[in-house]
Design a protein around this motif. Sequence first.
Motif, PDB file in Angstrom:
ATOM      1  N   LEU A  18       0.851  -1.263   0.077  1.00  0.00           N
ATOM      2  CA  LEU A  18       0.098   0.087  -0.116  1.00  0.00           C
ATOM      3  C   LEU A  18       0.950   1.211   0.121  1.00  0.00           C
ATOM      4  N   GLU A 124      -7.811  -1.221   1.042  1.00  0.00           N
ATOM      5  CA  GLU A 124      -7.663  -0.136  -0.019  1.00  0.00           C
ATOM      6  C   GLU A 124      -8.786   0.944  -0.018  1.00  0.00           C
ATOM      7  N   ARG A 129      -6.761   4.002  -1.164  1.00  0.00           N
ATOM      8  CA  ARG A 129      -5.419   3.705  -2.085  1.00  0.00           C
ATOM      9  C   ARG A 129      -5.625   2.755  -3.059  1.00  0.00           C
ATOM     10  N   THR A 130      -5.348   2.854  -4.132  1.00  0.00           N
ATOM     11  CA  THR A 130      -5.240   1.674  -5.188  1.00  0.00           C
ATOM     12  C   THR A 130      -3.958   1.085  -5.431  1.00  0.00           C
ATOM     13  N   THR A 131      -3.881  -0.171  -5.523  1.00  0.00           N
ATOM     14  CA  THR A 131      -2.845  -0.999  -5.781  1.00  0.00           C
ATOM     15  C   THR A 131      -2.690  -1.255  -7.210  1.00  0.00           C
TER      16      THR A 131
END
Length: 185
Positions: A18, A124, A129-131
């Motif tokens: 992350l 996420e 958050r975008t992985t």
Amino acid sequence: LLPYLAPVAIAPMIVAILINAGSAIFMALFISIFTSVIYGNRLDLLVLKFLASVVAIFWSINTRKRGNVVRASVFSGITVAVFAFIIGFIDRLEYLTVLKHMAAGLATGVLTGVIVVGLLPVLEGLFKRTTDITLLELTDYNHPLLRLMQLEAPGTYHHSLVVAQLSENAAAEIGATPLLARVSA
């Protein structure tokens, strides 16, 4: 047996995926020190847990598939098993005890991967958050929206693919995130 069952690589792996590797290594050191203190100030456990966490971090950086997260944690479990064997050999423990320690390390490694894969989508969403894993899932050509676009507006669909490729190449040239540019296009 209990020190080998402690899943200390969970937090460092999540932080590596992350945020970044530097923060994850700091987290691994922090958790390894506390684990060592909890189990009687054992330096061997400090080194073992830190090394296993660093192996997990190394294999989970820039991962693009959920299966790679489990693979990273399995490598961490293998590291624990190898060091459990070395520690057992040095301490002259019984073979059955050493095998139990090794099995506990491997099982904890697999379980850690399953837990991290299960927690990633939740974290996420929680932390916005975008992985890379999620971005790659969005570029799947079998996505219902892309399928509909392919059937109802084939020219627009083809144009979108070309723009995605161009933006990915441009982002790579200027040092931006190519995958994010591709998904956005």
